[in-house]
Design a protein around this motif. Structure first.
Motif, PDB file in Angstrom:
ATOM      1  N   UNK A  31       6.842   3.064  -1.657  1.00  0.00           N
ATOM      2  CA  UNK A  31       5.416   3.353  -1.752  1.00  0.00           C
ATOM      3  C   UNK A  31       4.711   2.326  -2.626  1.00  0.00           C
ATOM      4  N   UNK A  32       3.662   1.732  -2.079  1.00  0.00           N
ATOM      5  CA  UNK A  32       2.927   0.679  -2.768  1.00  0.00           C
ATOM      6  C   UNK A  32       1.452   1.046  -2.830  1.00  0.00           C
ATOM      7  N   UNK A  33       0.862   0.919  -4.008  1.00  0.00           N
ATOM      8  CA  UNK A  33      -0.578   1.122  -4.177  1.00  0.00           C
ATOM      9  C   UNK A  33      -1.233  -0.205  -4.521  1.00  0.00           C
ATOM     10  N   UNK A  34      -2.435  -0.431  -3.973  1.00  0.00           N
ATOM     11  CA  UNK A  34      -3.224  -1.619  -4.291  1.00  0.00           C
ATOM     12  C   UNK A  34      -4.599  -1.141  -4.749  1.00  0.00           C
ATOM     13  N   UNK A  35      -5.005  -1.585  -5.951  1.00  0.00           N
ATOM     14  CA  UNK A  35      -6.295  -1.167  -6.511  1.00  0.00           C
ATOM     15  C   UNK A  35      -7.157  -2.407  -6.745  1.00  0.00           C
ATOM     16  N   UNK A  36      -8.230  -2.514  -5.987  1.00  0.00           N
ATOM     17  CA  UNK A  36      -9.122  -3.674  -6.098  1.00  0.00           C
ATOM     18  C   UNK A  36     -10.464  -3.292  -5.494  1.00  0.00           C
ATOM     19  N   UNK A  37     -11.561  -3.637  -6.164  1.00  0.00           N
ATOM     20  CA  UNK A  37     -12.878  -3.257  -5.661  1.00  0.00           C
ATOM     21  C   UNK A  37     -13.490  -4.314  -4.740  1.00  0.00           C
ATOM     22  N   UNK A  38     -12.763  -5.400  -4.483  1.00  0.00           N
ATOM     23  CA  UNK A  38     -13.215  -6.411  -3.526  1.00  0.00           C
ATOM     24  C   UNK A  38     -12.433  -6.201  -2.235  1.00  0.00           C
TER      25      UNK A  38
ATOM     26  N   UNK B 246     -12.194  -7.689   0.603  1.00  0.00           N
ATOM     27  CA  UNK B 246     -11.514  -8.850   1.179  1.00  0.00           C
ATOM     28  C   UNK B 246     -10.181  -9.111   0.476  1.00  0.00           C
ATOM     29  N   UNK B 247     -10.178  -9.000  -0.858  1.00  0.00           N
ATOM     30  CA  UNK B 247      -8.950  -9.206  -1.624  1.00  0.00           C
ATOM     31  C   UNK B 247      -7.963  -8.070  -1.376  1.00  0.00           C
ATOM     32  N   UNK B 248      -8.485  -6.859  -1.237  1.00  0.00           N
ATOM     33  CA  UNK B 248      -7.656  -5.688  -0.964  1.00  0.00           C
ATOM     34  C   UNK B 248      -6.934  -5.859   0.361  1.00  0.00           C
ATOM     35  N   UNK B 249      -7.671  -6.256   1.390  1.00  0.00           N
ATOM     36  CA  UNK B 249      -7.093  -6.430   2.726  1.00  0.00           C
ATOM     37  C   UNK B 249      -6.088  -7.584   2.753  1.00  0.00           C
ATOM     38  N   UNK B 250      -6.415  -8.668   2.044  1.00  0.00           N
ATOM     39  CA  UNK B 250      -5.521  -9.836   2.044  1.00  0.00           C
ATOM     40  C   UNK B 250      -4.189  -9.507   1.384  1.00  0.00           C
ATOM     41  N   UNK B 251      -4.221  -8.765   0.298  1.00  0.00           N
ATOM     42  CA  UNK B 251      -2.992  -8.407  -0.403  1.00  0.00           C
ATOM     43  C   UNK B 251      -2.157  -7.431   0.428  1.00  0.00           C
ATOM     44  N   UNK B 252      -2.830  -6.485   1.073  1.00  0.00           N
ATOM     45  CA  UNK B 252      -2.118  -5.532   1.927  1.00  0.00           C
ATOM     46  C   UNK B 252      -1.425  -6.257   3.076  1.00  0.00           C
ATOM     47  N   UNK B 253      -2.112  -7.196   3.684  1.00  0.00           N
ATOM     48  CA  UNK B 253      -1.532  -7.947   4.794  1.00  0.00           C
ATOM     49  C   UNK B 253      -0.367  -8.813   4.321  1.00  0.00           C
ATOM     50  N   UNK B 254      -0.521  -9.440   3.150  1.00  0.00           N
ATOM     51  CA  UNK B 254       0.558 -10.272   2.603  1.00  0.00           C
ATOM     52  C   UNK B 254       1.796  -9.434   2.315  1.00  0.00           C
ATOM     53  N   UNK B 255       1.601  -8.211   1.837  1.00  0.00           N
ATOM     54  CA  UNK B 255       2.733  -7.319   1.558  1.00  0.00           C
ATOM     55  C   UNK B 255       3.454  -6.951   2.852  1.00  0.00           C
ATOM     56  N   UNK B 256       2.683  -6.635   3.891  1.00  0.00           N
ATOM     57  CA  UNK B 256       3.303  -6.303   5.189  1.00  0.00           C
ATOM     58  C   UNK B 256       4.092  -7.490   5.731  1.00  0.00           C
ATOM     59  N   UNK B 257       3.514  -8.679   5.637  1.00  0.00           N
ATOM     60  CA  UNK B 257       4.181  -9.871   6.165  1.00  0.00           C
ATOM     61  C   UNK B 257       5.453 -10.192   5.393  1.00  0.00           C
ATOM     62  N   UNK B 258       5.515  -9.762   4.143  1.00  0.00           N
ATOM     63  CA  UNK B 258       6.724  -9.994   3.343  1.00  0.00           C
ATOM     64  C   UNK B 258       7.819  -8.999   3.699  1.00  0.00           C
ATOM     65  N   UNK B 259       7.470  -7.719   3.777  1.00  0.00           N
ATOM     66  CA  UNK B 259       8.497  -6.683   3.928  1.00  0.00           C
ATOM     67  C   UNK B 259       8.920  -6.435   5.379  1.00  0.00           C
ATOM     68  N   UNK B 260       8.015  -6.595   6.328  1.00  0.00           N
ATOM     69  CA  UNK B 260       8.355  -6.285   7.726  1.00  0.00           C
ATOM     70  C   UNK B 260       9.542  -7.086   8.257  1.00  0.00           C
TER      71      UNK B 260
ATOM     72  N   UNK C 197       5.055   2.064   2.581  1.00  0.00           N
ATOM     73  CA  UNK C 197       3.825   2.820   2.810  1.00  0.00           C
ATOM     74  C   UNK C 197       2.774   2.269   1.860  1.00  0.00           C
ATOM     75  N   UNK C 198       1.710   1.720   2.442  1.00  0.00           N
ATOM     76  CA  UNK C 198       0.651   1.093   1.655  1.00  0.00           C
ATOM     77  C   UNK C 198      -0.503   2.060   1.454  1.00  0.00           C
ATOM     78  N   UNK C 199      -0.988   2.137   0.214  1.00  0.00           N
ATOM     79  CA  UNK C 199      -2.125   2.974  -0.117  1.00  0.00           C
ATOM     80  C   UNK C 199      -3.126   2.089  -0.857  1.00  0.00           C
ATOM     81  N   UNK C 200      -4.334   1.954  -0.327  1.00  0.00           N
ATOM     82  CA  UNK C 200      -5.320   1.068  -0.934  1.00  0.00           C
ATOM     83  C   UNK C 200      -6.458   1.887  -1.551  1.00  0.00           C
TER      84      UNK C 200
END
Length: 221
Positions: free
Chosen positions: A2-9, A11-25, A32-35
């Motif tokens: 389980x991974x949480x991402x906390x960011x009020x921007x 664009x940065x939130x989406x970029x980090x979530x995508x980078x995490x998926x590309x790393x682990x997949x 499980x990503x929670x933003x």
């Protein structure tokens, strides 16, 4: 995981979530990503132990990510914390909340990959143990419970959460047992500290998370 991402921007939130998926997949590691765009949203869904890893920006509207991290630690949460932020102003302070890493924006995906690999290694280390004989009894000592190891006469001492364990093992043999564990750092000959248990560095050594200090012996001392 389980991974949480906390960011009020966003664009940065989406970029980090995508980078995490590309790393682990590709590694076939289920995540499980929670933003969250605010600390309030995060706390509304939080329960202790909810997350294995939290990415956190420091500069959040009307909030400070460092304060959120401190609150997590006060609650006894031991999740891995990674700050991803726009300034290095809080890099030193991140030691106070036992942050695993401190990354600067814009996100460098190559650095992120190395960071996530290191965290995965640490998770594997947390299940490792060392078999030693203490008082004629075979013990399995979990690596994560070892604060540091040093020598006492002809024995190796393990300073652990449960106290000091002494085994008549050569220090060289102990080093062979943990040669593949990058968490151990040599302070001086005959002393290895578990870097995962370091609370913060001091001028004369390291303050461990149990508030004990391990000295670094200086040349000529």
């Amino acid at each position: 995981m389980n991974i949480a991402i906390i960011d009020d921007v966003q664009q940065d939130l989406d970029a980090l979530a995508e980078a995490a998926r590309e790393h682990y997949d590709p590694k076939q590691i289920s995540i499980q990503l929670h933003t969250f765009s605010s600390p309030e949203d995060f706390w509304n869904s939080y329960s202790p132990g909810s997350y294995d890893l939290i990415f956190l920006d420091i500069y959040i509207k009307q909030a400070n990510g460092m304060d959120l991290a401190a609150q997590l630690r006060e609650k006894g949460d031991s999740c891995a914390l990674i700050f991803v932020t726009s300034s290095d102003a809080f890099a030193v302070a991140s030691y106070d909340v036992q942050a695993a890493y401190y990354l600067l924006k814009p996100l460098d995906t190559n650095k992120l990959t190395k960071v996530l690999d290191s965290i995965q290694i640490k998770r594997a280390q947390d299940t490792r143990y060392i078999e030693v004989i203490c008082d004629r009894t075979l013990l399995r000592v979990p690596v994560k419970t070892i604060l540091y190891a040093d020598t006492f006469h002809n024995a190796v001492q393990f300073h652990t959460d449960a106290g000091v364990l002494r085994t008549y093992l050569t220090f060289q043999k102990f080093e062979e047992l943990i040669h593949d564990l990058p968490c151990f750092l040599s302070c001086y000959r005959g002393c290895l500290v578990n870097m995962d248990r370091i609370y913060k560095p001091l001028e004369e050594g390291f303050l461990l998370d149990n508030q004990e200090t391990v000295q670094i012996r200086k040349r000529g001392a």
